[in-house]
Design an enzyme around this catalytic site. Sequence first.
Site, PDB file in Angstrom:
ATOM      1  N   ILE A 117       1.302  -7.394   0.496  1.00 21.62           N
ATOM      2  CA  ILE A 117       1.747  -8.774   0.251  1.00 21.62           C
ATOM      3  C   ILE A 117       2.878  -8.790  -0.771  1.00 21.62           C
ATOM      4  CG2 ILE A 117       1.057 -11.062  -0.530  1.00 21.62           C
ATOM      5  CD1 ILE A 117      -1.838 -10.362   0.117  1.00 21.62           C
ATOM      6  N   GLY A 121      -4.044   0.661   2.116  1.00 16.50           N
ATOM      7  CA  GLY A 121      -3.716   1.420   3.311  1.00 16.50           C
ATOM      8  C   GLY A 121      -2.320   1.982   3.256  1.00 16.50           C
ATOM      9  N   LYS A 137      -4.656  -5.917 -11.638  1.00 12.67           N
ATOM     10  CA  LYS A 137      -3.659  -6.659 -10.863  1.00 12.67           C
ATOM     11  C   LYS A 137      -3.460  -8.063 -11.435  1.00 12.67           C
ATOM     12  CE  LYS A 137      -5.130  -3.990  -6.842  1.00 12.67           C
ATOM     13  NZ  LYS A 137      -6.081  -3.945  -5.721  1.00 12.67           N
ATOM     14  N   LYS A 180      -1.112   0.105 -10.954  1.00  7.70           N
ATOM     15  CA  LYS A 180      -1.551  -1.110 -11.653  1.00  7.70           C
ATOM     16  C   LYS A 180      -2.225  -0.815 -12.984  1.00  7.70           C
ATOM     17  CE  LYS A 180      -3.195  -0.532  -8.017  1.00  7.70           C
ATOM     18  NZ  LYS A 180      -3.658  -0.366  -6.636  1.00  7.70           N
TER      19      LYS A 180
END
Lengths: 428, 428
Positions: free
Chosen positions: A138, A304, A207, A107
């Site tokens: 997501i 994660g 982001k 990012k």
Amino acid sequence: MTQPLRLGIAGLGTVGTGVVKIIRQQAALLTKRTGRSIQISAVSARSRAKDRGVSLSDYGWEDDPVALATRDDVDVFVELMGGAEGSAKAATEAALAAGKDVVTANKAMLAMHGQALAELAESKNANIRYEAAVAGGIPIIKALTEGLAANEISRVMGVMNGTCNYILTRMEATGQGYNVLFDECAKLGYLEADPNLDVGGIDAAHKLALLSSIAFGTKVDFAGIEIEGIQRVTLDDITHAADMGYRIKLLGVAQKTGRGLEQRMMPCLVPAQSPLGVLEGGTNMVVVEGHAVEQVVLRGPGAGEGPTASAVMGDICDIARGLRLPVFGQPAATLEAAPVAQSVLPAPYYLRMALTDKPGALAKVASALGDAGISIDRMRQREHDGDVATVIIVTHKTARPALDEAMTSMDSTGVVQENPVAIRIEAL
Amino acid sequence: MTQPLRLGIAGLGTVGTGVVKIIRQQAALLTKRTGRSIQISAVSARSRAKDRGVSLSDYGWEDDPVALATRDDVDVFVELMGGAEGSAKAATEAALAAGKDVVTANKAMLAMHGQALAELAESKNANIRYEAAVAGGIPIIKALTEGLAANEISRVMGVMNGTCNYILTRMEATGQGYNVLFDECAKLGYLEADPNLDVGGIDAAHKLALLSSIAFGTKVDFAGIEIEGIQRVTLDDITHAADMGYRIKLLGVAQKTGRGLEQRMMPCLVPAQSPLGVLEGGTNMVVVEGHAVEQVVLRGPGAGEGPTASAVMGDICDIARGLRLPVFGQPAATLEAAPVAQSVLPAPYYLRMALTDKPGALAKVASALGDAGISIDRMRQREHDGDVATVIIVTHKTARPALDEAMTSMDSTGVVQENPVAIRIEAL
């Protein structure tokens, strides 16, 4: 499309290792779904010897990520090293210059160099895909770029740093202060090497810059984001906010205004029962509002090994299936440089101040607000501490400049003991 | 890819009209994002004369949708008529047979004929896209088929009928019974022509059948879904559930078990504070659990002109951009016919029963449960009504056959006044 898709993976930390595991363990599933075999030609990382719990002996090795990025047997360069500059950028540029597709979770690099990299990619008919760069597992880049492509987007917002959300929700749940929970995060390994990237809101702002560009067709403009971290959020504010039906979140908001693009990443109050309000721990959430779809909310793990690798692999599957898209959803040359608009749109605010406990003190504060054209929605006087009373005010919608004017004039009344705290309330 | 993409739109109800509006009003945006002009060649609907608030004079007209679907100037047939059989199916088949792509919102048609249509489409190298068929504006088909493509999916579940969720949440909020709210929905136009499609769970089950197929690589199997509507949910159950921290939702769940594919659409209790629990009104939500991504939740409007048209347009943009995918995420020929497994996985249950208010009555119920190997998590005795006491029991996890056995043996004790109610509690 029966030829294998050959990857070169640079960076074998948590995410890189997760990607290798999926490719090894889900080979049949991936081939069934993409129609191709997904293979790793070679990898690169800082240490070749380190035990990562996964065998690398089937793959070539390159010490130099640039050499990896340009290998003949690499179709897609998977950049998972991180960092806005240095090797990550050099190798990405080398891959694109060689006409290879790039999948990255970086990012910072895209927030700083997204426009140039997109132009380079598109000039070479190469892809850059970066689902893993925003909100972990997501699939928000895909939703925004593709699923909602027919929407004129009015607002994108979200909680996109799990560490900050963990600290804020644990402060409320445990009654512990910011510093205690910061230390807990350090011990749990939840913090970046430079913790200010997390708690200072930088990582989340990176982001947001990417989401803004896709949503509004604007050039990535990280510098245009108003950023404030969570370091100054106190347990008092969390408690008072909760009493009034709110929770404090590090919330990123991007919206088009009449004066330009407003982008901010800062602590905000949100209704406690709203989708953002109920968000606990390290979970991320992104809310997209469009003219047709109204409001869509996506929620999932923000970090994660598994979730981030899932996002990287989603991009790799897209490339394997032949999907080709401009980097920010429309050709880089058509992205606009939008003027920076800060705090243009009015909002209600939460104010906390320590007042001298004397007759007339509250009246002075109220008239400072009134003189600036700000009306009060709710007011509560809380505990006294000697001669000082804590007063909490929720205003009706006001423009930030009017609020700043009121705060200055309050300061001159002599009844306000320290700098009042003002936190924006974001409607959902 | 600079040629225009030419559509034939069949069905100009709410959704069709919404699609026409977006194409007319967002032409510049669509071209910027897809690199092509998206045009309507011709349309078809029941009545040509009806005022739909949007001009159709620029487009050709066909009375017969099959003729529309096969026109030379139609690249993509957009099927928005609905209905599992009849014109919708005939025109879809005609379009596919002619090698044209199809975009549809028709969950019933795909739930009943998805496999055959997918085989036809793939034999002609044509696409069928159906984002709007499931959960309105939520880009769940895309998320599942593409964004999460590298995940071995373990469970997909969701609230996918807004009318049912509206009725259930309004029952709780207003204390009104099912029949009153059913009538309210009828007046508000929230019900399908055949209301059993909504309140009987059929419509939601159609959607679940499609998600299952993508998630598990199985042939669409609507007949294999265990379906129960919301007609028997009482205000009492909603209130008792709320007292114990739950809410009742018409929840669709699909999961792979050791014995096959378990698919059910039925009222369930979910934790009141969970993402599904807080869902109000007509909003839909889909939860996807995968081996890498853990859990992703998508939430948004489940119906309505704008949201559904947004989903249709997302598919059209994908086709304009050249994305080509197998209909259910992998070639139709590779989809498996999974055995139907019902209620294989154990769950806790909520039980409500009316007991004769005599000494020993509760003991008899408790031993009926115990004899079936079911242990009690929580038990509450509620209001008496003459000689009858309402007893609420939450069990620990149990297999459904054990529960059925316990219910039968309770029945033979003579202390249970009427058929006990048993509702599954779904963990999140």
